[in-house]
Every structure is written in C-alpha cells, then in structure tokens.
Design a protein around this motif. Structure first.
Motif, mmCIF file in Angstrom:
data_model
loop_
_atom_site.group_PDB
_atom_site.id
_atom_site.type_symbol
_atom_site.label_atom_id
_atom_site.label_comp_id
_atom_site.label_asym_id
_atom_site.label_seq_id
_atom_site.Cartn_x
_atom_site.Cartn_y
_atom_site.Cartn_z
ATOM 1 N N LEU A 250 -56.381 -6.114 -6.682
ATOM 2 C CA LEU A 250 -55.833 -5.660 -7.923
ATOM 3 C C LEU A 250 -54.976 -4.391 -7.748
ATOM 4 O O LEU A 250 -53.896 -4.170 -8.628
ATOM 5 C CB LEU A 250 -57.194 -5.318 -8.861
ATOM 6 C CG LEU A 250 -57.939 -6.475 -9.752
ATOM 7 C CD1 LEU A 250 -59.156 -6.035 -10.223
ATOM 8 C CD2 LEU A 250 -57.061 -7.298 -10.456
ATOM 9 N N GLY A 251 -55.500 -3.529 -6.742
ATOM 10 C CA GLY A 251 -54.524 -2.506 -6.605
ATOM 11 C C GLY A 251 -53.309 -2.749 -6.009
ATOM 12 O O GLY A 251 -52.203 -2.395 -6.391
ATOM 13 N N LEU B 31 -54.862 5.399 -5.820
ATOM 14 C CA LEU B 31 -54.292 4.198 -5.344
ATOM 15 C C LEU B 31 -54.559 3.992 -3.973
ATOM 16 O O LEU B 31 -54.937 2.742 -3.316
ATOM 17 C CB LEU B 31 -52.713 4.033 -5.825
ATOM 18 C CG LEU B 31 -52.131 2.880 -5.268
ATOM 19 C CD1 LEU B 31 -52.811 1.620 -6.072
ATOM 20 C CD2 LEU B 31 -50.687 2.761 -5.681
ATOM 21 N N ALA B 32 -54.209 5.127 -2.969
ATOM 22 C CA ALA B 32 -54.636 4.978 -1.668
ATOM 23 C C ALA B 32 -55.936 4.738 -1.371
ATOM 24 O O ALA B 32 -56.277 3.997 -0.599
ATOM 25 C CB ALA B 32 -54.187 6.286 -1.106
ATOM 26 N N THR B 33 -56.923 5.378 -2.139
ATOM 27 C CA THR B 33 -58.237 5.063 -1.985
ATOM 28 C C THR B 33 -58.625 3.468 -2.028
ATOM 29 O O THR B 33 -59.301 2.826 -1.572
ATOM 30 C CB THR B 33 -58.999 5.688 -2.728
ATOM 31 O OG1 THR B 33 -58.815 7.204 -2.453
ATOM 32 C CG2 THR B 33 -60.485 5.461 -2.929
ATOM 33 N N ASP C 83 -59.438 6.422 3.684
ATOM 34 C CA ASP C 83 -60.475 7.133 2.768
ATOM 35 C C ASP C 83 -59.859 8.094 1.878
ATOM 36 O O ASP C 83 -60.401 9.242 1.206
ATOM 37 C CB ASP C 83 -61.442 8.084 3.684
ATOM 38 C CG ASP C 83 -62.295 7.144 4.345
ATOM 39 O OD1 ASP C 83 -62.577 6.153 4.183
ATOM 40 O OD2 ASP C 83 -62.487 7.733 5.766
ATOM 41 N N GLY C 84 -58.561 7.521 1.213
ATOM 42 C CA GLY C 84 -57.919 8.229 0.130
ATOM 43 C C GLY C 84 -56.949 9.240 0.366
ATOM 44 O O GLY C 84 -56.207 9.775 -0.232
#
Length: 1000
Positions: free
Chosen positions: A562-563, A603-605, A611-612
C-alpha cells in the motif's frame, strides 16, 4: 510612458459614451479599464496613429493604463469615409485575435498596485472574450454539415454512424486546442466551453427531481475530459443552483418547529429520519468529492437541527437510532474523500448534544452509538460524540461511560470483517466454478482458447450472471474503501489521543490480519488509486508507519504494498503535471513534491527502509529531481531528433545505474520499479516536447512519441518497463511502446496491489481447504496476475503461460473485468462442495467446448474429477505429452474417438490421476507392472465397466473380467487403475479397440 494624470479632468463613465458629433478641436478622454488604443480611435472616428501623434508621451500603444488622460484629435472625416469596411472575421480569426490580445496583456508588467489591479481585471476580461470566441467557433462549426462522403446506407453497412453533436463538439474542441499546443489560455477556454455545454445540457434535460438532476450532473462531470472542466463547472451559477436545489430537496421533509403537543413528536421524527436518509441517498450516489463538500456545506444547518432533535425529543428512540445511523453515514461518506471536512461536520453535530451527564446516564445511548457505527461502517461521528461527552476528562461521573462506549466502538470496528466475509462468500459462490475451470481445464491453453472458453461459459450463464459478478466486485471494493476510511479515523483518533495507541494498534492488527479485509483493501486501491491520496493517504501512511509493527507478516506485506501504491498515486499526479505543462513553474512544483516525498519518514518506515531513516528514499527522489531538469535541458537544446534520443537514452541508463546503487532500490523491487518508470516517463515527455519545438510536423511527432521501444531497448529496460509506462497511461496502448509492454501490464498491477503469495494459496488448496483457497483467490487480485505474467514471459510453468497469455489478450475486460479473472485464474478455489458437481457439469461442458473439445469429449471430460479434484483434462494432456503430441494434437486425437470410447477412456484417466495424487506430472510412460497389464490384455481379462469415482459419483472405467455384476448399475471395488501411459495404451487397444497414438 509619461502621460500626466491631469487634475481637473472629469472622469468619463465606465463605458465609452456615444460617438460625439464631428469636433473641430481636440478633446480630452480618460482611459477606462479594458480600453485599447484601437477601440478608442474607432469610437471617436479617428486612427490610432492620429492619437499617438496628438499624445507624444505614448511610447508603446499597448501600455495605455486606466486613468491616463489622452488628447483626442479632431475627427478626420475624409480618412474615415474613404476607408473600406473591414471584412467580417471568421470564428477562427476571432479566436486568434482574442488570444493575441490576451497574450499581449499577459506580457504587460504593472508599475504599481493600481496597475496590477487594472491588469488583472483586463486579463480576466480578455480571457472571457477568448472563452466567447472559442464557444462561437464551436457553435459555428456545429452548424456545418458533417462529413457526407458516405451515404447513410453505406455508413450503416460499414458500421460507421454519423457522429453525434456531442461527439462532434468534443472533436472540435480537440482541434482548437491542437492549433495552439501547450497554450494554457486556449485550453482553459476550451475547457470552459465543455463545462458550459455540460451544464446547459443538464439544465435542459427536463429533470423534475432535484436529486436526479444533481446525480446526472455528477455523472456528466465524472465523464468530463479533465479536472479543469470540473473545477470551472463548479464555479458557475447553474452548478451552484443545482446543488442548492438538491440540498433543499433533502431538507424538505423535516421542519424545525416548537412542539406544543407530544403528538407532534412522532410525525416530526419520521420526517427527520426521511430527511437524513435523503442526504445519505445523495452523498452515496455521488462521485465528485467537491460536489459532496458543496452539498454538505449547504446541508450543515439542517443536519445540526436533526441531530438536536434525535437526542432531545425522540425519547422513546423509535427513530433516533436510524437518524443517527444516517448522520454517521453522511460523515463516513464524506470522510472517504475529505477527512477534514468530515471531522469538522462531526464536531458541529456533536455540539448539538444535550448535557454530557444526560447522554451518559441513558441506558440506550451506548447501544445507539455502536449500532450506528456498525450500520454506517464508520466510527467518526460516534467517537466524536464520546469525545464531546468526555470533555476535559475531569467529570468522574461520565468517564466510565466514555471508556466503556469507546471500547465497544473499537470492537465494532474490528468486527467489520463479518460484513466483508459475507460479501466475499457471495463473490466466491458466483465465480468459484469459472475460477476452477480456468485454473484446471484451461491451465495449459493459449489465450485465444481461454478467451473462447470464457466467452462460451459466459454465454451459458447469461448477462445476469455477469452483472452479478460485477456487482459483487464493486461491493468488495466498497468494503475496502470503508476499511481504509475506518483506519484513517483511527489514525486521527490516536493522533489526538496518544494514550489510546495500544488500543488502536490492537484494532489495526485485527483489521489487517483478516485475509478477506486484505483482499477488499487491495481491490479498492486497484479500482481507485486515489483512495491513497490527499489527507486520507497521509493519515494512513502515518498510522501504518507508527502501528504497523504490531501486525502479522501478511499485514506488513500488505502495508508495504500500500505504501508503494501511495508513491505511485503521487507520481501519477506529478507525471500528469509534467505532461500538461513542461515549463519551469511546473518542473519546480514537481521537484518540490518530490522533495516532500523524499523527506517523508513515515513513508520510509512503511517501505521498510532502514528502520525509518529517510536517506534511501531521499536519495532516490534526488535522482529523479536532477533527471527532470536534465531531461528538459536536453529538450531545450538545439539538437536533431536522433541526437536528442541518444542523449535521453544515455540519461535513462544513468538513472538505472544510480537507482540500483541505492539500498532498497535494487532492480526488480516494487518501489524501484515505480521510480524507474517515472524516470522513463519524464524522459519520454521531454522527448515529445522537444520534437514539438523542432517542428518536425504531426507525423514525425507522433512517430517519435509512440515508437518509444527504441528508447527502452537502448536503455536496456526490457519489455516489462514498456508495460509499466503503458499501464500508467504514459503511452497509448496501441503505440509501439504499448505493444511492447502489453504482457507486462498485469505484472505492474501485481507489484502495486498484490498481497498473497502463490505458494500459500496452492498450499491451502492442496490441503483440501476450499474455503481458505477461495479466500486466497479473492485476495490474490494483482499478485497472482504478476506471478503468471512473469512466468509467461519466461516460459515458466503451465499456469503462468495460461494466465500471462490470457492477460495479454485483454478480452476479459467488461462486466466481469480482468480483476475477476485474476481472482479466478489463481486456481485455488475448490468448489464450495464437491456435492455440487452435477450442477457444475453444464458449465464445464460449455467451457471445454469453448476450448475446442467436441460435444462428446466435453461431456466425457466434464463428468468427473479425481479424488483430489483434478480434472481428467490434465491427465489427457499428460498422456499426449508422453506420446510426443502437442496439446492441440491431443485434443484433436481425443475428439476423434467415439462417444462411448471417450467416456470410458476419461474414466480411466481419472483413475490414473488418483494413483498420482492428482498430479499428472508424476505420471510416467512406463511402470514395472506393465507386464501384468499386457498379460491381462492377452487373456481378455480387462473390460469397460462402472466404477466408483468417490464424491463425484460413478461412471465408466476399467474393471477386471468377472468382477462386474451383469445388469447392475452399482459400482464394484475391483477397479483397475492404469499407472502408466503404457497401461492406458492397453486400455485403448484391448478394451476400446483403438490403436493408441505412436510414441515420437
């Protein structure tokens, strides 16, 4: 220009006065807004040159400003009478003139604030003139006779009816915009003409119901050519009046009155319920977020009155529960497109509640709130009511009620899966049979054969079945939207109530842990990617990033996908902006958006990047940002098309290399494919833009735009990148690029919306768990299509070849839609019960006949499956393979047998399948027991008889001589099961009297 603004000169009226009588001496005139030198000269019967001569301060005739005072020279009667009358301008010339005037005004720079205001008014007026000129050209050309090179009879024979007025108008607008490529002013005028036409048509359609008129307008605008058309339409009086009339219609049943008699309450409650229901009816049928917002804005006062009534006057609560459910549905529907507006409305409605202790002391309030949440599918209003009652949290008398009610509401949200489970079951009942047929009987067939088989099956089932399937799919997608909206509401709640983080996390885990919920969410995103854009998208990204760690592996996989969908949706928007305008301002906006995307830690996470830490995502967006300017700098350079194409190819190669060096963006990962495809699209847009500038003409432009396969090939991107670009709408599907990428379109869909691994689905089916298999089939909307398409490209696997080929054909679109076939072709759904076999036989027969089997062969092969629910077709094709025959040759050979021979041999095939656990690939050419079969054949010990096929009933097969009971219809247990192709050869030769096919 230094023209004095003389003190004491009387201001003239805003409009030019009637032409004065001939003057013998000069006269003053104060310039008004929108005046031009040519217009003033014509009005006073002189020439622009004469006015310039009388006013030496005029340096640039286009820069006269409102407030300037000009000296008008005496009228030159000789000059004006001698001039020949100007020829009337054609509609196209009027557009050219209006556009030139507007462009000239846009180049003028104001000297001060008053000049800026005047210029803004002038430009608005000139845009209006351009709008009118475009409309005039459209209307004039519509009056012309359409192309009559063919007679009506000839058109009928060729299937080419005359275009409708609407189709002609659309084409005319395209041609007008095409004369001025990339001109925003002309495009706005063209879009305004379309908007006005849609509104006029809706006004003149004769609707008697305000509801019908509003929904018709909503549909018309949904089908409009662009967002700008919809935006322009929304500002017109006709649009505003239509929305207001619909809001008045919804409000009409309920009138806010002061009660003087208790007998007035019951009728008023019914009216309030009807009125609130009308709002739900309108909002749920509308597709336009802006129209929804406009309607709710008009309806807000009435909705507040209805809320007040529901809590204060309907003491017996005969109607309050339904009223509140309707209000919750209004808020929930609004939330799906505008979360902020929905929360604002919920806050206003909560302000209508009576004293908090009155609410909390009612025995039925909690049940009302949970019921309205269950029925509406959205917790926003109920949670807002609880929050309002809690207030500052210092009232110890209401806090227990608030805690208990909130817990009930969270449980209600997590129990939503029951609704989704029911809708999934309905879908499975409709499609399970076809899904199984495609996966089994059609597993090795070509796309053309599969399409013919599916068409034959659809014909048997009829249009009613197709509509039911489409409706079931739409309902599942609606469930997915509801689930996303619920999660967005939970995200907003935990933002304002961080102490409830664990509770929200538990609820999210349960929601995403349901495979049916996952399937519905994936289907919703695939059908409408915009559900992950805007406020809701950002809210969901933040929630998933913060709470996603609590969900299981399947849920985390879904969240990552979904991201990726979220990134794709935003990049689609950015690509659209670049495609609409490639100027510096547009590139700057896109670059800023990419910066925002790269800085998004949540979003990166979600994408699982360090780890974000945002470094990987930011590095990738920096590559794209530099590429945008690099590509467009190349497009602006004075290069030949070949040199430009080569430079762009090198740039795309460089992008591939740079992205591949960033962790998380290795080639083949879903998110990296989004970035690579975006970069290819940016390069393609730049190339097309450069070709326009080079002026190579229409044919040359189209050739270079559409034949992008050379760019892809030179960049080493392979076929699947072409599919990405085509599926994202960056190249026409019928272009060379589109042709290259057809097979990979569904691969792209999978990467963005898949969710359940193929091996899991296969495992569920092999265990005989039909329900679990069906659920996996539903959730495999995109990922199975990708797996099959990928396998088809590489030639890996029978299922992959079938699916990939069928997806390439693309003929499954329509009422069923390619999504349904994706759900079906996964081959994981056993029949809901094997006892339904008899009911399934007609569908099997129609499907097999569509594949190319004759009637007798279809009947024989349709009657039974193996005990592992594997069709006899699989063993038939395996038998043919062992004899060196292709699938088509095997089918032709079997069609040549007699009907009784087909039935008996089909029974023997099913028996053989039972010996290898339903896996025909394990069936071999020979077996150590072949000698015994040869001996039985020599002594005529093998006969055709009636054998037991388990739950699929009894039917023809091979039995040992003496084991059958003459005249008996009951099966016996002395069945002989062939375990090799040689033994099946014996059945053909000894039992059926047919020479087996030779081995090669």
């Amino acid at each position: 220009m230094a023209i004095p603004r003389e003190i004491g000169v009387t201001d003239l009226p805003p409009q030019l006065p009637p032409p004065p009588p001939p003057a013998d001496k000069p006269q003053p005139y104060r310039v008004q807004r929108n005046d031009t030198l040519e217009g003033i000269a014509a009005h006073f019967g002189t020439t622009p040159e004469a006015i310039q001569k009388a006013n030496p301060g005029i340096g640039d005739p286009s820069r006269i400003m409102a407030g300037d005072v000009l000296t008008i020279p005496p009228r030159d009667n000789g000059a004006t009478t001698a001039a020949a009358p100007a020829a009337a301008q054609t509609p196209q010339q009027q557009v050219d003139k209006a556009l030139a005037d507007l462009h000239e005004a846009e180049q003028t720079r104001p000297r001060n604030r008053m000049d800026a205001m005047d210029l803004a008014d002038s430009r608005a007026s000139l845009q209006d003139q351009l709008n009118k000129a475009v409309d005039a050209e459209v209307q004039a050309r519509l009056q012309e006779k359409p192309d009559s090179s063919l007679t009506p009879q000839q058109r009928k024979q060729l299937g080419e009816p005359l275009p409708s007025q609407s189709e002609r108008a659309t084409q005319i607008r395209k041609e007008i915009a095409g004369r001025y490529p990339g001109d925003a002013d002309v495009q706005k005028a063209v879009d305004q003409q379309e908007a006005n036409t849609l509104l006029a048509h809706n006004d003149n359609a004769g609707y008697t119901s305000p509801k019908d008129k509003l929904l018709a307008l909503d549909t018309a605008l949904k089908n409009a050519s662009s967002d700008q058309v919809r935006t322009l339409a929304a500002s017109q009086p006709s649009y505003i009046k239509t929305v207001q009339a619909a809001a008045d219609w919804a409000a009409q049943p309920y009138k806010d009155t002061k009660f003087t008699d208790s007998r007035q309450v019951e009728p008023a409650a019914k009216q309030a319920e009807e009125s609130s229901g009308r709002y739900v009816e309108l909002l749920s049928a509308m597709s336009s977020p802006d129209m929804r917002a406009s309607l709710v804005a008009d309806a807000r006062p009435q909705l507040e009155k209805i809320t007040h009534f529901a809590f204060l006057y309907d003491n017996e609560q005969k109607h309050s529960t339904d009223i509140l459910t309707n209000l919750s549905s209004v808020v929930g529907t609004l939330r799906q497109t505008d979360p902020s507006a929905a929360q604002s409305l919920a806050n206003d409605l909560a302000g209508q509640l009576p004293d908090r202790r009155i609410v909390s002391s009612s025995m039925d309030t909690e049940s009302m709130l949970t019921y309205m949440t269950t029925q509406s599918g959205d917790p926003t209003l109920a949670l807002t009511f609880v929050d309002h009652v809690r207030g500052d949290g210092k009232d110890r008398l209401v806090n227990p009620w608030c805690d208990q009610t909130m817990a009930s509401l969270f449980k209600t949200v997590t129990d939503t899966h029951q609704r989704v489970d029911s809708d999934t079951e309905s879908y499975v009942k409709l499609t399970g049979e076809l899904n199984s047929l495609i996966a089994k009987e059609g597993a090795t067939m070509s796309s053309d054969q599969l399409n013919a088989a599916i068409d034959n099956y659809k014909k048997l089932k009829g249009p009613g079945w197709e509509k039911s399937v489409a409706d079931a799919q739409n309902q599942l997608a609606a469930d997915g939207k509801m689930l996303l909206s619920q999660q967005s509401a939970l995200g907003d709640w935990v933002t304002n109530h961080p102490g409830d983080s664990n509770t929200v996390g538990d609820a999210l885990n349960k929601m995403l842990g349901s495979q049916n919920n996952q399937a519905a969410i994936q289907l919703a995103v695939q059908n409408d990617p915009t559900v992950l854009t805007g406020e809701q998208g950002k809210s969901l990204i933040n929630l998933w990033a913060q709470q996603g760690k609590v969900v299981d592996q399947g849920g985390r996989k879904l969240l990552q996908e979904l991201g990726t969908n979220y990134v794709k949706s935003r990049m689609d928007t950015l690509r659209g902006e670049l495609g609409a305008s490639n100027d510096v301002a547009s590139r700057t906006r896109v670059i800023n958006e990419l910066s925002d995307l790269g800085d998004n830690k949540s979003l990166a996470t979600l994408l699982g990047m360090r780890d974000g830490k945002v470094v990987d995502l930011k590095a990738a967006t920096e590559v794209l940002k530099s590429n945008i300017n690099d590509f467009n700098a190349l497009a602006d350079a004075n290069k030949t098309p070949d040199a430009l194409s080569k430079a762009l190819q090198d740039g795309v190669k460089d992008t591939q290399s740079k992205l591949g060096s960033i962790k998380g963006f290795e080639s083949g990962t879903p998110i990296s494919n989004v970035f690579r495809a975006f970069s290819v699209g940016a390069a393609g847009l730049s190339l097309a833009n450069a070709v326009d500038k080079l002026g190579t003409g229409k044919n040359g432009t189209e050739e270079l735009r559409n034949d992008m396969s050379a760019l892809i090939s030179a960049a080493g991107f392979s076929q699947k990148t072409a599919g990405f670009v085509t599926s994202m709408g960056w190249a026409p599907s019928d272009s060379a690029w589109g042709t290259v990428g057809k097979r990979a379109v569904d691969h792209w869909v999978n990467i963005l919306s898949g969710g359940i691994d193929l091996w899991k689905a296969g495992d569920a089916f092999n265990k005989g768990d039909g329900t679990e298999g069906a659920l996996y089939a539903t959730t495999g909307v995109g990922s199975i299509m990708w797996a099959a398409g990928n396998a088809a490209v590489s030639g890996e696997g029978m299922l992959g070849a079938a699916l990939g080929g069928a997806a390439e054909a693309g003929s499954w679109a329509g009422p069923i839609g390619i999504t349904m076939v994706a759900l079906g072709t996964v081959g994981l759904m056993a029949y809901q019960s094997k006892k339904d076999n008899d009911h399934a036989v007609p569908g099997r027969e129609a499907f097999l006949q569509g594949l190319g089997y004759n009637e007798g062969a279809s009947k024989a092969l349709s009657s039974w499956h193996s005990k592992d629910d594997t069709p006899a077709v699989s063993m038939l094709l395996r038998y043919g393979q062992l004899h060196g025959m292709s699938d088509a040759q095997t089918m032709s050979w079997f069609n040549g047998l007699g009907q009784d021979q087909q039935k008996t041999f089909a029974g023997a095939l099913v028996s053989s399948l039972d010996t290898v656990g339903g896996d025909a690939s394990k069936f071999n050419r020979t077996d150590r027991n072949d000698g015994n079969w040869d001996d039985m054949a020599k002594h005529n010990n093998l006969l055709a008889g009636n054998v037991d096929h388990g739950l699929f009933g009894s039917g023809p097969g091979v039995v040992l001589n003496g084991a059958s009971i003459p005249g008996s219809m009951f099966p016996v247990n002395a069945e002989e099961q062939p375990v090799s192709a040689h033994q099946l050869d014996v059945v053909l030769k000894s039992v059926l009297g047919v020479d087996p096919p030779p081995y090669s």
